[in-house]
Design an enzyme around this catalytic site. Structure first.
Site, short mmCIF file in Angstrom:
data_model
loop_
_atom_site.label_atom_id
_atom_site.label_comp_id
_atom_site.label_asym_id
_atom_site.label_seq_id
_atom_site.Cartn_x
_atom_site.Cartn_y
_atom_site.Cartn_z
N LYS A 167 0.84 -1.21 0.00
CA LYS A 167 0.00 0.00 0.00
C LYS A 167 0.87 1.25 0.00
O LYS A 167 0.70 2.15 -0.84
CB LYS A 167 -0.93 0.00 1.21
CG LYS A 167 -1.85 1.22 1.26
CD LYS A 167 -2.69 1.24 2.52
CE LYS A 167 -1.88 1.69 3.70
NZ LYS A 167 -2.72 1.91 4.92
N ASP A 185 -6.28 0.72 0.60
CA ASP A 185 -6.43 0.99 2.03
C ASP A 185 -7.82 0.51 2.46
O ASP A 185 -8.52 -0.16 1.69
CB ASP A 185 -6.21 2.47 2.33
CG ASP A 185 -7.29 3.37 1.73
OD1 ASP A 185 -8.20 2.86 1.03
OD2 ASP A 185 -7.23 4.59 1.97
#
Length: 273
Positions: A167, A185
């Site tokens: 991420k 996310d």
């Protein structure tokens, strides 16, 4: 884009059945390479799913023309540090803290040689400041020892850094280096499932499955569009379905408030705090 995808009509989800077919249809990947049997998450054809996903992204792009990373930064190092610090706190709070941090520690070497007590004092407003101090110092040391103090522009290198997962790596690649990446996310994962793009809770699987639906060149902006929508309209507990610009193409319409006036009151303006 897959052959034929661009010619499919845009059909709102409310006009399509979302029940899985009794016999899974033959489907074609978004890349246009080969075909495979198997149902999509909503039971629609593969091409219909691709077309609907791209329509949603186009509508979100119109809704959020200023979508971008909501962390303030001027260099890849600043974005990398800010993203690491954003864990379990808000971007607004990180942005209030980083001006002093970036001025005092402008290089990876500066972080590597930082006095923990001084760094902790700056990071205290973010919470978990001792752990974040250790993370930032370790990050600086790794950059100095292995990459000459520079942030590497490759995912395989970034994920070897302490505290950096896919991420964070995709945030840095997409926004600091212009390398397309999907940032999964909590907001992105929630909306990807609500949109019927995936059924997975695994961020890596979500990243790959959504990546098959959207052209690679659009991955970074897709991430911004979806995250902005998740923060402002499609909330985890009370989504504002009645004020949603993509309601007609969303198989989860109705999980939240559908009355337009009541839904409008749930919409958050500007960066969430």
């Amino acid at each position: 884009m897959s052959e034929g995808v661009g010619t499919l009509p845009d059909v709102p989800m409310t006009q399509r059945t979302t029940q899985p077919a009794a016999h899974p249809p033959t489907t074609r990947r978004a890349s246009g390479q080969g075909s495979e049997p198997g149902p999509t998450p909503t039971g629609e054809s593969r091409l219909a799913l691709v077309r609907r996903a791209r329509r949603i992204d186009r509508e979100l792009a119109v809704t959020y023309p200023d979508a971008r990373a909501e962390l303030d930064f001027a260099t890849p190092l600043e974005l990398l540090v800010a993203t690491v610090l954003s864990a379990q706190t808000t971007d607004v709070r990180v942005n209030a803290t980083t001006p002093v941090l970036f001025a005092r520690y402008p290089t990876a070497a500066a972080y590597a040689g930082a006095e923990p007590a001084a760094l902790e004092e700056i990071l205290k407003p973010l919470g978990f400041f001792r752990a974040k101090t250790r993370a930032v110092i370790g990050l600086g040391q790794a950059l100095v020892e292995r990459f000459d103090g520079e942030v590497p522009p490759r995912l395989d290198d970034l994920v070897t850094l302490p505290g950096v997962g896919r991420k964070t790596a995709n945030v840095v690649l997409g926004n600091a280096f212009g390398v397309p990446g999907i940032t999964v996310d909590t907001h992105f994962g929630r909306l990807a499932r609500r949109f019927g793009w995936t059924t997975s809770d695994d961020p890596v699987k979500v990243e790959h499955e959504v990546g098959e639906l959207i052209p690679k060149r659009d991955w970074t902006m897709l991430s911004h569009h979806v995250v902005w929508h998740g923060r402002r309209v499609c909330h985890a507990k009370r989504p504002a379905c009645g004020a949603c610009p993509v309601a007609a193409w969303c198989p989860s319409y109705g999980v939240g408030e559908t009355a337009p006036d009541a839904a409008a009151k749930l919409v958050k303006q500007g960066p969430p705090r």
